[in-house]
Design an enzyme around this catalytic site. Structure first.
Site, PDB file in Angstrom:
ATOM      1  N   ALA A 270       0.823  -1.321   0.019  1.00 14.49           N
ATOM      2  CA  ALA A 270      -0.100  -0.003   0.080  1.00 14.49           C
ATOM      3  C   ALA A 270       0.979   1.340  -0.186  1.00 14.49           C
ATOM      4  CB  ALA A 270      -1.072  -0.072   1.394  1.00 14.49           C
TER       5      ALA A 270
ATOM      6  N   SER B 288       0.817   6.054  -4.206  1.00 15.93           N
ATOM      7  CA  SER B 288       1.513   7.385  -4.430  1.00 15.93           C
ATOM      8  C   SER B 288       2.089   7.469  -5.550  1.00 15.93           C
ATOM      9  CB  SER B 288       2.423   7.950  -3.599  1.00 15.93           C
ATOM     10  OG  SER B 288       1.815   7.896  -2.074  1.00 15.93           O
TER      11      SER B 288
ATOM     12  N   GLU C  27       2.778   1.475  -3.980  1.00 16.53           N
ATOM     13  CA  GLU C  27       1.925   1.410  -5.261  1.00 16.53           C
ATOM     14  C   GLU C  27       1.224   2.679  -5.453  1.00 16.53           C
ATOM     15  OE1 GLU C  27       1.751  -0.940  -7.574  1.00 16.53           O
ATOM     16  OE2 GLU C  27       3.028  -2.311  -6.553  1.00 16.53           O
TER      17      GLU C  27
ATOM     18  N   CYS D 245      -7.583   4.984   5.154  1.00 18.73           N
ATOM     19  CA  CYS D 245      -6.117   4.610   4.753  1.00 18.73           C
ATOM     20  C   CYS D 245      -5.048   4.921   6.186  1.00 18.73           C
ATOM     21  CB  CYS D 245      -5.939   5.491   3.764  1.00 18.73           C
ATOM     22  SG  CYS D 245      -4.029   5.447   3.441  1.00 18.73           S
TER      23      CYS D 245
ATOM     24  N   GLU E  47       4.089  13.345   0.690  1.00 21.94           N
ATOM     25  CA  GLU E  47       4.769  13.128  -0.535  1.00 21.94           C
ATOM     26  C   GLU E  47       4.012  13.770  -1.693  1.00 21.94           C
ATOM     27  OE1 GLU E  47       5.611   8.335   0.688  1.00 21.94           O
ATOM     28  OE2 GLU E  47       4.119   8.762  -0.773  1.00 21.94           O
TER      29      GLU E  47
HETATM   30  C1  HEM Z   1      -2.621   8.388  -2.788  1.00 22.11           C
HETATM   31  C2  HEM Z   1      -2.138   7.482  -1.842  1.00 22.11           C
HETATM   32  C3  HEM Z   1      -3.233   6.243  -1.238  1.00 22.11           C
HETATM   33  C4  HEM Z   1      -4.498   6.056  -1.644  1.00 22.11           C
HETATM   34  C5  HEM Z   1      -5.564   6.663  -2.429  1.00 22.11           C
HETATM   35  C6  HEM Z   1      -4.707   5.137  -0.502  1.00 22.11           C
HETATM   36  C7  HEM Z   1      -6.225   4.504  -0.448  1.00 22.11           C
HETATM   37  C8  HEM Z   1      -6.494   3.717   0.554  1.00 22.11           C
HETATM   38  C9  HEM Z   1      -7.859   3.209   0.801  1.00 22.11           C
HETATM   39  C10 HEM Z   1      -9.042   3.567  -0.062  1.00 22.11           C
HETATM   40  C11 HEM Z   1      -8.064   2.441   1.761  1.00 22.11           C
HETATM   41  C12 HEM Z   1      -9.316   1.680   2.476  1.00 22.11           C
HETATM   42  C13 HEM Z   1      -9.526   0.508   2.195  1.00 22.11           C
HETATM   43  C14 HEM Z   1     -10.556  -0.365   3.020  1.00 22.11           C
HETATM   44  O1  HEM Z   1     -11.604   0.565   3.343  1.00 22.11           O
HETATM   45  O2  HEM Z   1     -11.050  -1.250   2.610  1.00 22.11           O
HETATM   46  C15 HEM Z   1      -6.625   2.467   2.467  1.00 22.11           C
HETATM   47  C16 HEM Z   1      -6.259   1.681   3.369  1.00 22.11           C
HETATM   48  C17 HEM Z   1      -4.978   1.579   3.798  1.00 22.11           C
HETATM   49  N1  HEM Z   1      -3.949   2.160   3.278  1.00 22.11           N
HETATM   50 FE1  HEM Z   1      -3.960   3.371   1.896  1.00 22.11          FE
HETATM   51  N2  HEM Z   1      -3.749   4.707   0.130  1.00 22.11           N
HETATM   52  C18 HEM Z   1      -2.690   5.494  -0.349  1.00 22.11           C
HETATM   53  C19 HEM Z   1      -1.617   5.412   0.646  1.00 22.11           C
HETATM   54  C20 HEM Z   1      -1.123   4.696   1.498  1.00 22.11           C
HETATM   55  C21 HEM Z   1       0.312   4.767   2.046  1.00 22.11           C
HETATM   56  C22 HEM Z   1       1.537   5.595   1.564  1.00 22.11           C
HETATM   57  C23 HEM Z   1       0.286   3.738   2.961  1.00 22.11           C
HETATM   58  C24 HEM Z   1       1.589   3.473   3.802  1.00 22.11           C
HETATM   59  C25 HEM Z   1       1.841   3.084   4.571  1.00 22.11           C
HETATM   60  C26 HEM Z   1      -0.819   3.095   2.901  1.00 22.11           C
HETATM   61  C27 HEM Z   1      -1.480   2.113   3.814  1.00 22.11           C
HETATM   62  C28 HEM Z   1      -2.617   1.696   3.813  1.00 22.11           C
HETATM   63  C29 HEM Z   1      -3.282   0.742   4.792  1.00 22.11           C
HETATM   64  C30 HEM Z   1      -2.096  -0.316   5.739  1.00 22.11           C
HETATM   65  C31 HEM Z   1      -4.447   0.521   4.693  1.00 22.11           C
HETATM   66  C32 HEM Z   1      -5.520  -0.708   5.449  1.00 22.11           C
HETATM   67  C33 HEM Z   1      -6.042   0.022   6.722  1.00 22.11           C
HETATM   68  C34 HEM Z   1      -6.955  -0.517   7.660  1.00 22.11           C
HETATM   69  O3  HEM Z   1      -7.682  -1.385   6.784  1.00 22.11           O
HETATM   70  O4  HEM Z   1      -7.281  -0.370   8.698  1.00 22.11           O
HETATM   71  N3  HEM Z   1      -1.814   3.850   2.027  1.00 22.11           N
HETATM   72  N4  HEM Z   1      -5.757   3.202   1.626  1.00 22.11           N
END
Ligand code: HEM
Length: 409
Positions: free
Chosen positions: A245, A250, A248, A358, A367
């Site tokens: 996550a 950013s 990929e 997220c 970033e």
């Molecule tokens: C533009 C960048 C990003 C977008 C658009 C994005 C989008 C999302 C979305 C939509 C979810 C929710 C998934 C759900 O409800 O099932 C999510 C969860 C998550 N994201 Fe991101 N993400 C981004 C960047 C990042 C980055 C930089 C990290 C780094 C650590 C990250 C780590 C996670 C993790 C670990 C979850 C799971 C959280 C949970 O289930 O409690 N994401 N992200």
């Protein structure tokens, strides 16, 4: 209202839907029609099952915080993204992405510290340095350059590698396996092999951190294993989730945002001509809304009957939340098709909503703020080096992206 939109068996739309040729940034027309006419309706996914598709911003907020929905991927009827994901889910230990409260709360607490606003702000100078160095290298190299490999992929990959304690030199290995693990184009076996390779890789790194800890996230996980707070399998799988996550997403936003801005030069000028962090921050929110890169919907399952939007979602029904539909819901964002960096877009759902929102959103914001506020100021003549219709989009992953973005200056 047409038959296609009512959810009548045999005529329900397939999901994910193909984007309209010519405007790949825009959510598919059918999704937007559903938002207007049938905001809670059924769609057919790859395995023939008929989960609900929830499209309106307000309905998504209500449901995504409702304790009667679950993210447990192993409940029968869960609307898996791909066959590969369904197979991998069977062998995945409890993780933040497949557990509900209170287990989810416990697991999330184990990884949230490096991603708090305060910790991430402290990384801003390092992210600025990484960005400046990569732009220097690009400017010193041949023209045209590919913005995906020159900047989009390396910025978040360098940052997450450093934060986690993953060797950056291994980036080709983990990038390749992340793509295969999540791609709609992978067979179940390919997805499983890629996933196993990543878990094994992270497990090896964590094992080393148990004897030689450093100041990074994997060492923190290693300490928690030693303290008996989590198993090695849980720690390694958590590491894989954050690594995938963390690079990929950013990586896809940086080139896509640049392409959108090059197509809207008046909006690009807003970023190029400002040094006001508030203007930059607002611009990033609008780009996140407009692009909504997570295009395949976030997935849940109902544990109990739930009434919403004039429908009754039954216990055991799958639910998909189309985030781009919510972010293009005209009730919430008037004239959603207009990229307007001056609008107030902060309530977008590009990062999801509710307990699984997220984890890395503050990091992604910093970033993107650093990259967008640096690139166009340092390279004011930046332009596409290929006709727009030759720019290839990739829709097979969880986040859509560009295969390459040839630019010159
Ligand atoms: C533009 C960048 C990003 C977008 C658009 C994005 C989008 C999302 C979305 C939509 C979810 C929710 C998934 C759900 O409800 O099932 C999510 C969860 C998550 N994201 Fe991101 N993400 C981004 C960047 C990042 C980055 C930089 C990290 C780094 C650590 C990250 C780590 C996670 C993790 C670990 C979850 C799971 C959280 C949970 O289930 O409690 N994401 N992200």
């Amino acid at each position: 209202m047409t038959d296609t939109l009512t959810g009548t068996a045999g005529s329900v739309p397939g999901y994910p839907m193909t984007r309209d040729a010519g405007c790949p940034f825009h959510p598919p027309a059918t999704v937007r029609q559903l938002t207007a006419e049938a905001p809670v309706s059924k769609v057919r996914i790859w395995d023939g099952s008929l989960p609900w598709l929830v499209t309106r911003h307000a309905d998504q907020r209500t449901l995504l915080t409702d304790p009667r929905i679950s993210i447990d991927e192993n409940l029968p009827g869960f609307p898996h993204m791909t066959r590969g994901r369904a197979e991998v889910a069977k062998v995945t230990p409890p993780l933040i992405t497949n557990t509900d409260a209170p287990e989810h709360t416990r697991l999330r607490r184990m990884v949230n510290v490096p991603f708090t606003v305060k910790k991430v702000e402290a990384l801003r100078p390092a992210i600025q340095q990484i960005t400046d160095d990569l732009i220097d290298t690009m400017l010193a190299g041949p023209k045209p350059a590919d913005l995906v490999t020159a900047l989009g992929l390396p910025v978040p990959t360098l940052v997450i590698s450093e934060l986690m304690g993953v060797p950056y030199e291994d980036n080709e290995f983990f990038h390749h396996n992340s793509s295969v693990a999540l791609s709609h184009g992978s067979s179940a076996r390919q997805a499983q092999e890629a996933s196993t390779a990543l878990v094994g890789y992270l497990d090896g790194l964590i094992e080393r951190k148990m004897t030689a800890p450093a100041d990074d996230m994997l060492s923190e996980l290693a300490a928690r294993i030693k303290a008996g707070e989590m198993t090695r399998a849980e720690a390694a799988t958590m590491g894989v989730a954050v690594l995938i996550a963390g690079h990929e997403t950013s990586a896809s936003m940086i080139p896509l945002g640049t392409l959108a801005l090059l197509q809207h030069p008046d909006q690009l000028a807003v970023l190029r001509d400002t040094d006001d962090p508030k203007v930059v921050a607002a611009a990033v929110e609008e780009l996140l809304r407009y692009l909504t890169i997570v295009h395949t919907g976030v997935r849940r399952i109902a544990r109990e009957d739930i009434e919403i939007g004039g429908q009754v979602i039954r216990a055991g029904d799958g639910i998909i939340f189309d985030l781009s539909a919510a972010n293009w819901d005209a009730e919430m964002f008037p004239e959603p098709e207009r990229l307007d960096l001056g609008r107030s877009a902060r309530l977008h759902q590009a990062f999801g909503y509710g307990p699984h929102q997220c984890l890395g959103q503050s990091l992604a914001r910093v970033e993107l703020q650093v990259v967008y506020s640096t690139l166009y100021r340092r390279v004011p003549t930046l332009r596409l080096a290929a006709p727009i219709d030759e720019i290839e989009f990739a829709f097979e992953g969880i986040a859509y992206s560009l295969r390459s973005l040839p630019v010159t200056w």
